[in-house]
Design an enzyme around this catalytic site. Sequence first.
Site, PDB file in Angstrom:
ATOM      1  CG  HIS A   1      -0.362   0.097   2.534  1.00 53.15           C
ATOM      2  ND1 HIS A   1       0.495  -0.850   3.051  1.00 53.15           N
ATOM      3  CD2 HIS A   1      -0.463   1.055   3.496  1.00 53.15           C
ATOM      4  CE1 HIS A   1       0.865  -0.493   4.267  1.00 53.15           C
ATOM      5  NE2 HIS A   1       0.317   0.666   4.563  1.00 53.15           N
TER       6      HIS A   1
ATOM      7  CG  HIS B   1       0.212   4.352   4.745  1.00 51.38           C
ATOM      8  ND1 HIS B   1      -0.497   3.618   5.665  1.00 51.38           N
ATOM      9  CD2 HIS B   1      -0.635   5.324   4.310  1.00 51.38           C
ATOM     10  CE1 HIS B   1      -1.721   4.119   5.786  1.00 51.38           C
ATOM     11  NE2 HIS B   1      -1.826   5.153   4.980  1.00 51.38           N
TER      12      HIS B   1
ATOM     13  CG  ASP C   1       5.261   3.100   7.314  1.00 50.84           C
ATOM     14  OD1 ASP C   1       4.329   3.489   6.585  1.00 50.84           O
ATOM     15  OD2 ASP C   1       5.087   2.292   8.241  1.00 50.84           O
ATOM     16  CG  HIS C   2       4.308   0.077   4.176  1.00 50.80           C
ATOM     17  ND1 HIS C   2       4.162  -1.242   4.508  1.00 50.80           N
ATOM     18  CD2 HIS C   2       3.945   0.783   5.277  1.00 50.80           C
ATOM     19  CE1 HIS C   2       3.729  -1.345   5.759  1.00 50.80           C
ATOM     20  NE2 HIS C   2       3.585  -0.124   6.245  1.00 50.80           N
TER      21      HIS C   2
ATOM     22  CG  HIS D   1      -3.780   0.139   6.973  1.00 52.40           C
ATOM     23  ND1 HIS D   1      -3.643   0.729   8.206  1.00 52.40           N
ATOM     24  CD2 HIS D   1      -2.661   0.474   6.275  1.00 52.40           C
ATOM     25  CE1 HIS D   1      -2.491   1.389   8.249  1.00 52.40           C
ATOM     26  NE2 HIS D   1      -1.884   1.248   7.085  1.00 52.40           N
TER      27      HIS D   1
ATOM     28  CG  ASP E   1       0.931  -1.200   7.836  1.00 52.33           C
ATOM     29  OD1 ASP E   1       1.839  -1.991   8.150  1.00 52.33           O
ATOM     30  OD2 ASP E   1       1.101   0.026   7.701  1.00 52.33           O
TER      31      ASP E   1
ATOM     32  CG  HIS F   1       4.321  -1.783  11.640  1.00 50.61           C
ATOM     33  ND1 HIS F   1       5.147  -0.693  11.802  1.00 50.61           N
ATOM     34  CD2 HIS F   1       3.554  -1.507  10.559  1.00 50.61           C
ATOM     35  CE1 HIS F   1       4.892   0.204  10.857  1.00 50.61           C
ATOM     36  NE2 HIS F   1       3.925  -0.266  10.088  1.00 50.61           N
TER      37      HIS F   1
HETATM   38 ZN    ZN Z   1       0.163   1.673   6.493  1.00 53.50          ZN
END
Ligand code: ZN
Length: 258
Positions: free
Chosen positions: A56, A58, A60-61, A114, A131, A169
């Site tokens: 996805h 985001h 941090d990905h 999410h 996530d 995570h």
């Molecule tokens: Zn995320």
Amino acid sequence: MLEASPVRAFSDNYLWLIRAPRDGRSAVVVDPGDARPVQAALDEQGLALRAILVTHHHPDHVGGVAELAARHGALVFGPARGRMPCVHRPLDDDDEVSLAELGLEFRVMAVPGHTLDHIAYYGHGALFCGDTLFSAGCGRLFEGTPSQMLGSLDRLAELPDDVRIFCAHEYTLGNLQFAATVEPGNVDVLEALEAVRALRAQDAITLPSTVGRERRINPFLRCREPSVRTAAEAHAGAPLAEAAEVFAVVRAWKDGFR
Ligand SMILES: [Zn+2]
């Protein structure tokens, strides 16, 4: 068995590095939010990066996708629905990721909740779920509705018990503390909490989990269990008719849980 090793990034992210079964010298990385630790792991293990799988949009990905793709000429797979830069192979539900020369093949599962673009990669008895699903927990609902997320989690929970789950995570300890609050009588949760507490005291990883384990310890996969429903009703102070309502109450309860 598929060989995937965690690359730590930021405060609690795991970027998963998959070693190609066919040649043992090539790798695929899932959700490289930061290029630097991925490059360090590739150098250390003597691997060449051939492909990048993104779940996805985001930061941090995806933060390291452009740099790694340019540096290695790696093929980037990612959600078709998202606002994703530099995806060469846009994917939607039931698509196949076929990397025959590496001996890797994954089926794509659309798992909105999410985010709306979220996808998971399933293959070789392994699930890379970003996530969406965490051990003993699930992602926050930034874009989707409770019933969307419950539908996504239900699909993941239907996979065979021995499928290994590679989450993005290290949230397991906090999630189990919450799970033990929701289901104080769930012996599997209490046992997992003790084991995970010991692992985290040594800064050890608690993943991968398995589908079978999550069905026993994850309150978000257990919204139809009387124990979870009763706890959610007590928390909400009202009867809850549908599993999606139970899920919504437990998700909101977790959002405020410290
Ligand atoms: Zn995320």
